[in-house]
Design a protein around this motif. Structure first.
Motif, mmCIF file in Angstrom:
data_model
loop_
_atom_site.group_PDB
_atom_site.id
_atom_site.type_symbol
_atom_site.label_atom_id
_atom_site.label_comp_id
_atom_site.label_asym_id
_atom_site.label_seq_id
_atom_site.Cartn_x
_atom_site.Cartn_y
_atom_site.Cartn_z
ATOM 1 N N ARG A 63 14.131 -7.221 -9.193
ATOM 2 C CA ARG A 63 12.835 -7.901 -9.103
ATOM 3 C C ARG A 63 12.335 -7.905 -7.661
ATOM 4 O O ARG A 63 11.175 -7.588 -7.394
ATOM 5 N N HIS A 64 13.213 -8.266 -6.736
ATOM 6 C CA HIS A 64 12.809 -8.311 -5.323
ATOM 7 C C HIS A 64 12.438 -6.928 -4.792
ATOM 8 O O HIS A 64 11.464 -6.789 -4.044
ATOM 9 N N ILE A 67 8.989 -6.052 -6.241
ATOM 10 C CA ILE A 67 7.951 -6.833 -5.570
ATOM 11 C C ILE A 67 7.687 -6.270 -4.182
ATOM 12 O O ILE A 67 6.531 -6.126 -3.765
ATOM 13 N N ARG A 71 4.179 -4.854 -2.727
ATOM 14 C CA ARG A 71 3.618 -5.337 -1.462
ATOM 15 C C ARG A 71 3.332 -4.183 -0.517
ATOM 16 O O ARG A 71 2.293 -4.149 0.135
ATOM 17 N N LEU A 122 2.040 -10.392 -12.351
ATOM 18 C CA LEU A 122 3.387 -9.896 -12.080
ATOM 19 C C LEU A 122 4.440 -10.815 -12.685
ATOM 20 O O LEU A 122 5.413 -10.350 -13.291
ATOM 21 N N ASN A 126 7.072 -9.732 -15.621
ATOM 22 C CA ASN A 126 8.510 -9.894 -15.426
ATOM 23 C C ASN A 126 9.138 -10.668 -16.577
ATOM 24 O O ASN A 126 10.158 -10.262 -17.126
#
Length: 175
Positions: A63-64, A67, A71, A122, A126
């Motif tokens: 997930r990170h 993301i 970005r 988002l 998820n």
């Protein structure tokens, strides 16, 4: 470390690949991000404290990484979403043996659902992917995303509501 990684890879690779693909919708980007995720796993496995399952830990890393990708791309994923009745179509999305591209080819409904996910924020995307495509429980999803269980339920409800509207609207155009 090598036997651990082979076992870890065999156990979670298909789910991880599918999750990332549903998020970024590009095979080459998915492959790059999955590789980046595995690098982070290898670098941080010694620090894994076991407070969560390996799967929720892995998906939290995934997930990170996704993301961070969004970005870097300067994308914002805040869009309206609509409700969809997953009870009728959940099985279409749960085929663990198929890659996402193969899954989409199997059914027009799968394509509509897949494209409808673009209307989600988002967070909604998820939650829907983890809950209905990856089959995680509300607790596991909350743990993976760092949300409360209540936030997962609310986000899921709002996302499904938007997805349903999108699919109903597309269905009107088919008549």
């Amino acid at each position: 470390m090598e036997p651990f990684f082979e076992k870890f890879y065999d156990k979670y690779h298909n789910d991880l690949y599918q999750y990332v693909f549903y998020m970024v919708k590009n095979r080459h980007v998915t492959e790059d991000l999955v590789q980046e995720i595995y690098i982070k796993v290898l670098r941080s496995y010694e620090n894994f404290d076991g407070n969560s399952t390996e799967k929720t830990w892995l998906f939290s890393i995934a997930r990170h990484v996704t993301i961070d990708y969004f970005r870097k791309q300067g994308r914002t994923r805040k869009r309206f979403m609509e409700f969809f009745n997953w009870n009728d179509n959940e099985e279409i999305l749960r085929d663990k043996d198929s890659l996402p591209e193969e899954l989409m080819e199997k059914s027009e409904q799968s394509k509509r659902i897949y494209n409808g996910l673009d209307q989600c924020t988002l967070d909604q995307k998820n939650v829907i992917i983890l809950r209905f495509i990856q089959g995680m429980s509300i607790h596991e999803t909350a743990e993976t995303l760092g949300f409360s269980e209540s936030k997962v339920k609310t986000t899921q409800h709002r996302g499904l509501k938007i997805l349903k509207r999108v699919l109903e609207k597309e269905g009107e155009g088919d008549e």
